[in-house]
Scaffold this motif. Structure first.
Motif, PDB file in Angstrom:
ATOM      1  N   VAL A 184       0.873  -1.173   0.000  1.00 23.42           N
ATOM      2  CA  VAL A 184       0.000   0.000   0.000  1.00 23.42           C
ATOM      3  C   VAL A 184       0.911   1.225   0.000  1.00 23.42           C
ATOM      4  O   VAL A 184       1.792   1.354   0.863  1.00 23.42           O
ATOM      5  CB  VAL A 184      -0.916   0.032   1.246  1.00 23.42           C
ATOM      6  N   GLN A 185       0.722   2.111  -0.952  1.00 29.88           N
ATOM      7  CA  GLN A 185       1.563   3.300  -0.986  1.00 29.88           C
ATOM      8  C   GLN A 185       0.774   4.495  -1.510  1.00 29.88           C
ATOM      9  O   GLN A 185      -0.234   4.348  -2.205  1.00 29.88           O
ATOM     10  CB  GLN A 185       2.806   3.079  -1.850  1.00 29.88           C
ATOM     11  N   GLY A 186       1.231   5.685  -1.111  1.00 33.33           N
ATOM     12  CA  GLY A 186       0.574   6.910  -1.533  1.00 33.33           C
ATOM     13  C   GLY A 186       1.262   8.111  -0.930  1.00 33.33           C
ATOM     14  O   GLY A 186       2.348   8.012  -0.340  1.00 33.33           O
ATOM     15  N   LYS A 187       0.628   9.278  -1.075  1.00 30.94           N
ATOM     16  CA  LYS A 187       1.218  10.550  -0.642  1.00 30.94           C
ATOM     17  C   LYS A 187       0.265  11.247   0.308  1.00 30.94           C
ATOM     18  O   LYS A 187      -0.950  11.247   0.095  1.00 30.94           O
ATOM     19  CB  LYS A 187       1.506  11.417  -1.866  1.00 30.94           C
ATOM     20  N   VAL A 188       0.822  11.852   1.371  1.00 26.33           N
ATOM     21  CA  VAL A 188      -0.005  12.614   2.306  1.00 26.33           C
ATOM     22  C   VAL A 188       0.633  13.977   2.568  1.00 26.33           C
ATOM     23  O   VAL A 188       1.861  14.101   2.593  1.00 26.33           O
ATOM     24  CB  VAL A 188      -0.191  11.873   3.652  1.00 26.33           C
ATOM     25  N   ASN A 189      -0.209  14.973   2.735  1.00 28.30           N
ATOM     26  CA  ASN A 189       0.237  16.331   3.061  1.00 28.30           C
ATOM     27  C   ASN A 189      -0.131  16.601   4.523  1.00 28.30           C
ATOM     28  O   ASN A 189      -1.283  16.860   4.855  1.00 28.30           O
ATOM     29  CB  ASN A 189      -0.439  17.337   2.133  1.00 28.30           C
TER      30      ASN A 189
ATOM     31  N   ILE B 253       4.414   7.507   1.466  1.00 27.90           N
ATOM     32  CA  ILE B 253       4.228   6.416   2.421  1.00 27.90           C
ATOM     33  C   ILE B 253       4.191   5.087   1.662  1.00 27.90           C
ATOM     34  O   ILE B 253       3.537   4.976   0.613  1.00 27.90           O
ATOM     35  CB  ILE B 253       2.914   6.582   3.203  1.00 27.90           C
ATOM     36  N   ALA B 254       4.880   4.105   2.177  1.00 25.14           N
ATOM     37  CA  ALA B 254       4.822   2.759   1.606  1.00 25.14           C
ATOM     38  C   ALA B 254       4.695   1.743   2.741  1.00 25.14           C
ATOM     39  O   ALA B 254       5.470   1.777   3.702  1.00 25.14           O
ATOM     40  CB  ALA B 254       6.062   2.465   0.771  1.00 25.14           C
ATOM     41  N   LEU B 255       3.710   0.886   2.643  1.00 26.94           N
ATOM     42  CA  LEU B 255       3.514  -0.215   3.587  1.00 26.94           C
ATOM     43  C   LEU B 255       3.742  -1.515   2.828  1.00 26.94           C
ATOM     44  O   LEU B 255       3.064  -1.782   1.826  1.00 26.94           O
ATOM     45  CB  LEU B 255       2.106  -0.184   4.181  1.00 26.94           C
ATOM     46  N   VAL B 256       4.685  -2.302   3.288  1.00 21.58           N
ATOM     47  CA  VAL B 256       5.055  -3.549   2.604  1.00 21.58           C
ATOM     48  C   VAL B 256       4.817  -4.715   3.561  1.00 21.58           C
ATOM     49  O   VAL B 256       5.251  -4.664   4.720  1.00 21.58           O
ATOM     50  CB  VAL B 256       6.527  -3.532   2.163  1.00 21.58           C
ATOM     51  N   PHE B 257       4.152  -5.755   3.069  1.00 26.23           N
ATOM     52  CA  PHE B 257       3.837  -6.902   3.943  1.00 26.23           C
ATOM     53  C   PHE B 257       4.633  -8.142   3.567  1.00 26.23           C
ATOM     54  O   PHE B 257       4.666  -8.549   2.403  1.00 26.23           O
ATOM     55  CB  PHE B 257       2.346  -7.247   3.881  1.00 26.23           C
TER      56      PHE B 257
END
Length: 844
Positions: A756-761, A808-812
């Motif tokens: 799951v990955q993406g960008k946050v401000n 952000i990157a979440l790796v499982f």
């Protein structure tokens, strides 16, 4: 008599048990030619859905490591290891996803056949039995009560057919100092089903000691250590090769259901010891719920022959005493709760008790084969007396009036026993081959008749207690739901969750291939389900299940539920987007994505502090928003009138006055009666499961001033609603809770099975909340740097961030996956080296 050629014997040992069981299924209208499927109990409620998900993974080449299709997301490797890892599971690819019941019937029959084949293969080498007797014992083992009544737990049947090979492997270690059969048999079952592998590995240890000390003196320490070294070394090496599955599964269990049951320290009896005798009769089916007794029946002939083994003075007394002690230990294991718990891996089973009882059946058939191989040493009178003893036992059981033992079956059992005794006596007396062949032929026919009758009664007992699902019922709901869900997916291909109100099972998301909340398995995350339970969702089975029933617009949005499929209008915050025949698809206008920014005060949430789910949801959103002054999004409704609060007639009715236009909910904390029904203004609410276990019930949208009569009715007239809540949520309050959080959602979201990955401000809210269940397997990377995750209420994964724009990157990867991979690789290398070394040593 059967041909003495091994191939013919093996073919018969495989196909005859298959034919017997298939014939009974057909006779009871179960299978491809009947109106009923093989689906029953957990095979219907869980496993068929896991197989459906597995089919999708295999056909679409998805990852086995993680799945979003249940429980908000879970470590799928744990599900795979417990339920699906058997090589037989690959057979589902033959018939396709729409024919799963037929595929599971085929897998069940093949595993039962393998039970007979493996026992025949092992008995021929251990006891040197050939011809018809080999087939007799193979059939008795393959069609023992355990394989029939637990046939729906088909992942356990791998252990039943591997056990004879494993025991033959132990014999080869003891007699020939060869370890390969034991090693590969143990490796197979460790991979196929670690749960049953634990049980048969434990039994193999007891058998190793019994077999060794039956043939050797305890003084031969060096010899014992030599055999023990090979036995233990083979077991450790097999476990090492299977570590790629075992180690991640161990952590999945630890992170899901926790540690051992503390009741291991308590000593108490599960049942009166003499009651165990009631399960040796033909057709003895009591129950597979918690009060059921062990399923130990493996035919009436083994009763006589195992007794003759102990009465045979031609066999050394020490050997008979050792095996008598082993039989006694197994009986004690059933009776004492803590020893029984140890056999179950220190985890108390919910229903389906004595899951290791097949090892006792194996032991009886094993001793019966031992007794038969030395039958000629016994006088005819001893054989007749043994038969008379067991016939008398059946008559005594008749006098004891067990409700599940029919008089006719007990009399029939006594008749079978007497006839077996006469045939065995004749077999011991007559020496000419032709005479013996005729007697063996009669024994075979008698065993087949007995097996047919027993299977008939056991399958009928299963159908009476749990009911085999009809083809119409299985095929009606799923296609209707699938049609709507497929249309939703075709219109919106982003990452979101959806779920349904009213469906087939707790595992519909896995069967219908959507990202849902509803889930039930032994590998479920208990901490997550406890939090969801406190928030109003339905949970059962010691937090091993979670159901979408109980959701509200607040929790639906919190958990990224963008669509709901329902037979009735969804209500507040939803618009209809798909209009199906029986179900419609509704879109949540306030849905949040899987990750969004909240205030760090959310980390202080403790759901155990408040048993009122509406008040808890208010608390959760106030913390997430960082509100200094608390806002009550849910507001309580006043009860205007009350009838029969003290349960005099089995019902209670509340009259409510709705103060404004809003969605209305109820929650009854203390109902434990599954027969309860709920009515709103005399109309029953049927879309929800029974209203026990403190879950929220949606009473629908109502206009200001509406009078609502809520009635709860139970079959029992003795219940009391100590804690009950009635609340309303209007759309203005819903917007107040959700709209500020929508401003801080994750952008450019990309999600796969393990990423799951993406960008946050990040501005004022610095905690990234994700509705991903916390699992140590998730690794968090912020701007490419590994970061420690936060845990929200022991349930959800969060990430603390500093102001600014972040990637952000979440790796499982399952916890223990890489360690297990390394251990397996090393173990395989050691095994190969040992095999090469032994081969060169043999040549030299």
């Amino acid at each position: 008599m059967l041909n003495s050629k091994p191939f013919v014997l093996y073919v018969c040992s495989f196909f005859i048990p298959v034919a017997v069981l298939f014939l009974i299924y057909c006779q009871l209208n179960i299978g491809p030619y009947g109106d009923k499927t093989i689906l029953i109990s957990d095979l219907s409620g869980q496993y068929v859905d896991y197989y459906s998900s597995y089919y999708q993974i295999l056909s679409e080449r998805k990852s086995l490591l993680y799945s979003w299709q249940a429980g908000l997301g879970l470590n799928f490797l744990g599900i795979f290891s417990y339920y699906l890892a058997s090589p037989f599971s690959l057979l589902i690819l033959l018939a396709g996803q729409d024919r799963l019941p037929e595929s599971l019937l085929l897998i069940t029959l093949l595993k039962v056949g393998c039970c007979g084949l493996s026992f025949a293969f092992s008995a021929k080498r251990i006891f040197k039995i050939t011809h018809g007797p080999l087939f007799i014992f193979a059939t008795l083992y393959a069609l023992c009560s355990y394989t029939i009544v637990y046939s729906f737990d088909l992942m356990w049947l791998d252990g039943v057919f591997i056990l004879p090979l494993l025991i033959l492997g132990v014999d080869k270690i003891l007699k020939e100092h060869k370890f390969l059969l034991f090693f590969f048999s143990l490796l197979y079952i460790l991979v196929a089903n670690f749960y049953i592998a634990y049980m048969i590995a434990l039994f193999s240890c007891f058998y190793f000691l019994a077999a060794y000390f039956s043939a050797h003196s305890w003084r031969e320490i060096r010899h014992l250590l030599s055999k023990l070294k090979l036995f233990a070394g083979s077991a450790v090496l097999a476990a090492g090769c299977a570590a790629i599955v075992l180690l991640p599964t161990f952590f999945a269990l630890l992170n899901g259901q926790g540690g051992p049951d503390p009741s291991i320290c308590k000593w108490c009896l599960n049942f009166k010891l003499l009651d165990l005798g009631s399960k040796i009769s033909l057709g003895a089916y009591d129950s597979l719920k918690s009060q059921g007794l062990p399923n130990i029946y493996c035919g009436l002939l083994p009763l006589i022959l195992s007794l003759l083994y102990f009465l045979n003075t031609g066999i050394r007394l020490k050997e008979r005493l050792i095996y008598a002690a082993l039989v006694g230990f197994m009986v004690i294991s059933f009776a004492f709760s803590n020893i029984n718990l140890a056999w179950h891996g220190f985890d108390h089973p919910n229903w389906f008790p004595y899951r290791y009882s097949f090892v006792f059946s194996f032991l009886l058939v094993f001793l019966a084969a031992k007794g038969f191989s030395q039958l000629e040493q016994l006088p005819v009178t001893t054989i007749i007396k043994a038969g008379g003893f067991w016939a008398l036992v059946m008559l005594i059981l008749q006098k004891m009036n067990y409700p599940y033992l029919q008089d006719m079956l007990l009399m029939l059992s006594a008749f079978f026993i007497i006839f077996y005794a006469l045939l065995l006596a004749a077999l011991g007396k007559f020496k000419p081959p032709k005479s013996r062949s005729g007697i063996i032929a009669l024994l075979i026919i008698w065993v087949l008749v007995e097996s047919l009758l027993n299977c008939r009664y056991l399958v009928s007992g299963l159908d009476h207690e749990f009911t085999y699902v009809s083809k119409d019922k299985y095929q009606r709901v799923l296609p209707e739901l699938r049609t709507v869900i497929t249309q939703i997916h075709s219109q919106d291909q982003a990452f979101y969750r959806l779920d349904r109100i009213g469906g087939r099972t707790y595992n519909d998301p896995m069967n219908l291939n959507y990202k849902g909340i509803t889930h039930f398995s032994s590998m479920a995350k208990a901490d997550l389900n406890k939090t969801l339970h406190q928030l109003g969702f339905l949970t059962t089975a010691s937090y091993k299940s979670i159901n979408f029933a109980g959701a509200t617009p607040l929790t639906e949005s919190l958990l990224a539920v963008k669509y709901v499929v329902s037979a009735d209008h969804k209500g507040l915050g939803y618009i209809k987007v798909i209009d199906g025949e029986d179900f419609a698809g509704y879109k949540n206008m306030y849905a949040l994505p899987i990750a969004f920014l909240t205030d760090e005060s959310l980390l202080t949430l403790d759901s155990t502090k408040d048993n009122n789910p509406f008040r808890l949801q208010n608390t959760l959103f106030n913390l997430a928003l960082g509100n200094e002054e608390r806002i009550n999004f849910f507001l309580p409704l006043e009860v205007m009138d009350l009838e029969q609060e003290k349960n005099l007639d089995g019902s209670v009715e509340y009259t409510l006055l709705n103060p404004e236009n809003q969605q209305v909910y109820a929650c009854f904390h203390t109902i434990n009666d599954e027969t309860c029904r709920i009515f709103l203004n005399e109309k029953e609410i049927k879309e929800y499961l029974p209203i026990y276990n403190k879950r929220i019930v949606d009473l629908g949208f109502h206009e200001q001033g509406a009078e609502l009569k809520v009635k709860v009715s139970c079959a029992s007239d003795n219940f009391y609603l100590k804690e009950k809540y009635f609340y309303g949520l209007n759309e203005l309050n819903l917007a107040k809770a959700i709209a500020p959080l929508q401003a801080g959602t994750i952008q450019d979201l990309v999600a796969t099975e393990t990423l799951v990955q993406g960008k946050v401000n990040v501005q004022d809210k610095t905690l990234l909340f994700t509705s991903i269940p916390y699992d140590p397997g998730w690794k968090v990377f912020v701007d490419g740097q590994k970061t420690a995750p936060s845990v929200i209420d022991n349930a959800f994964l969060g990430v603390k961030l500093k102001p600014g724009v972040h990637q952000i990157a979440l790796v499982f990867r399952p916890q223990g996956f890489y360690a297990g991979l390394g251990i397996s690789g090393l173990s395989v290398a050691i095994t190969v080296v040992l095999l090469i070394f032994r081969k060169f040593k043999k040549v030299s």
